[in-house]
Design an enzyme around this catalytic site. Sequence first.
Site, PDB file in Angstrom:
ATOM      1  N   SER A 680       0.803  -1.224   0.000  1.00  0.00           N
ATOM      2  CA  SER A 680       0.000   0.000   0.000  1.00  0.00           C
ATOM      3  C   SER A 680       0.835   1.274   0.000  1.00  0.00           C
ATOM      4  CB  SER A 680      -0.940   0.011   1.211  1.00  0.00           C
ATOM      5  OG  SER A 680      -0.219   0.037   2.416  1.00  0.00           O
ATOM      6  N   LYS A 723      -6.281   3.840   8.782  1.00  0.00           N
ATOM      7  CA  LYS A 723      -5.333   4.739   8.138  1.00  0.00           C
ATOM      8  C   LYS A 723      -5.832   6.191   8.167  1.00  0.00           C
ATOM      9  CE  LYS A 723      -3.403   1.204   5.054  1.00  0.00           C
ATOM     10  NZ  LYS A 723      -3.222   0.767   3.663  1.00  0.00           N
TER      11      LYS A 723
END
Length: 780
Positions: A680, A723
């Site tokens: 990611s 996140k």
Amino acid sequence: MEKKQTVKVPMIALRGLTVFPSMAISFPVNRQRSLEAITEAESSGGQVFLVTQINPQTPNPEQKDLYKIGTLCIIKQVLKLPGNVTHVIVEGQERGKLEEIWIKTSTDFAKITTFDQDFTDEPDDYLKAYMRVVIQNYEQYTKYVPNSTAADLLSSVEAASKPGKLADLISAGLEISFERKQKILEILNPFERLEAVLEVMQSEKQILTIKKEIESKTKARIEQNQREYYLREEMKVIQEELGDKDGIGADAAKYRKQLEEKNPPEPVQLAVEKEIARMLRIPVTSPESNVSRSYIETLLSLPWSETTQESFDLAKAERILNEEHYGLEKVKARILEYLAVRKMVPEERPTILCLVGPPGVGKTSIAHSVAKALDRKYIRMSLGGIKDEAEIRGHRKTYIGAMPGRIINAMKQAGTINPLMLLDEIDKLGVSYNGDPSAALLEVLDGEQNSTFRDHFIELPYDLSKVLFMCTANSLDTIPRPLLDRMEVIQLGSYTAQEKLHIAKDHLIRKQRQQNGLTAAQIKFREDAIEEMIDGYTREAGVRKLERVIGEVCRKTVKAILAGEKKSVTVSAKNLESILGKRKYLKDAIYKEPQIGIVRGLAWTAAGGTTLSIEVNVMEGEGKFKLTGNVGKVMTESAETAISYIRSQAKAFALPANYYKEKDIHIHIPEGATPKDGPSAGITMATAILSALTGHEVYNDVAMTGEVTIRGSVLPIGGLQEKVLAAKKVGIKTVILPWENEKDLTEMNEEIKEGMEFVLAKTMQDVFRVALVRGAELWK
């Protein structure tokens, strides 16, 4: 006796063994020096000097490590046995005194002085009589040790005509330590040697006589025990004939009564009756008796038809869930849906729910609340670290110490066939040579099979179909696919700061007050103090650490009250540092100005989300690439993918044609002690590399997450809520996400998204337009 001349012969040092003249003996040879000595002796007449080590443990003895007197021997035969083992057979010739040792290459040579071992004259009458007494004592000694070498030497002893030879032959046959034998070997006078041998024999005879008496008494005691055992067995037979009021029959009667009261299914009744009959035939002292009793008691203690009355009151269930858990609206809604379906179709096989989320977000406590709402018994079974299939299925009762598996034990503990059973930490199951426990769980969690679950110990089908199974896990990655296919996964995300504040105010503070014996008047927490504890003293997805911090404050308050320092405490942000000390976690603030080659990335961890500053330096060099910061293989491949994409678009980015040959690129991800991996960070590394190569600045309040391909496409990622929470905490205003994560963004709580802008990117050009200061101008 006359001394003979001094000779030099090969030498072998013996460990724990003493050789006498006139004695034939075989012993193994292992040390290379000794093997070389045998080879040397065979090539020069077969003579070898054998001398005993003072300490058998000394690996490479020197002259000071050896006794002074040894035996000069003749090698009769050398045997090479399988396994590279060498045995040598020697015959003792005469005593020798070790004068000096020479080491020639890898062979030891000894300079020795030999002696006549006996009188040359015919023994007189006194000596003959003395020799006869010694021989008679030796004959008596051999009766105490009939199976030893002493008996084999008897004929040679009786034929000995000289006192020295007689003493040596007897010494060779005595079962005494090598130290005592060495003392005899060192006596050079034949008569004195014979006296020493007689003294040793008489001492050994006394010891052996006492030993024989002890063995006789022990044997008599054992025979008495056997007699008592026989009588007890006869008593049991008599008791059975008389009705067995107090013996094993009483236990059998008790088991039959329990069986009648329990009235289990017919196969269980037959199995118990058969085992009771078997138990009556097994001696009580046999280990099988305990296994048989354990089997009967397990079958009788299991619930076979007992149930608890379920409650399907949805209003009550919703009230319990709301009282005990703040937030988690999706999870609560799914559980209420499940209860509604169960109310409409009670006979339908229950769905197996798997709650997945970071530690401390309430997975285990939710399961307990569901059991409370349903009025079911609650049983928790931790699976963390289990590596043996027998832990699930049990051991076969043919083994001593056999017992049922954890599933059956949990059912015994529940006492009902319809409990709620929580399989905690199902992602922590291991695999070993004892089998795969996750494979055993396939039958347990399959609604089509678990109605006939078979435990190896009870060896009967057991119905688990009415059990409501719930599972918890921190990650789905380690759960085998066939097992995961049997469960419905419910994701539990990290708590927001606001949710943690509510949980602390409504649950944690009250709980810690009670545990520490405080009242609401004795300790009060202001809201700013709780926010400071969340922000400065904890960094987690759940609230476990927060509860421990609140507990620490309560404990310090109790101490202050008992010491008379204070009567009550009000905890605020101002005095929190004086109670808990300096903040443990400083704010991970963003840069004040846009930066070149530094981009803020977002990452997911088991403890929640975090931000990563990815730094890139470009230097004059030879086109080398370096990635540091304790990164894994997947992240390394993401960095290589980002470099390949930028190189393929070098013309579009106005990069020099040969930049990849003349520039070195170094990517570093700080906090090198923390392992990092995953794809990611791909778009973050690509942005940082381009910024460093072109000199374009990156906005300091922009963060991003997403996987990149070599063609510049942006692929979706997981853990979005954690996140975004991490980004919001450090002051990020704009978050760039893969466009395929739009559905996750839509489902996210509005409280989390408040005050933030989200950009959905399909390609890297979409990322550059937003992230780079002149991006909109450069990539229109």
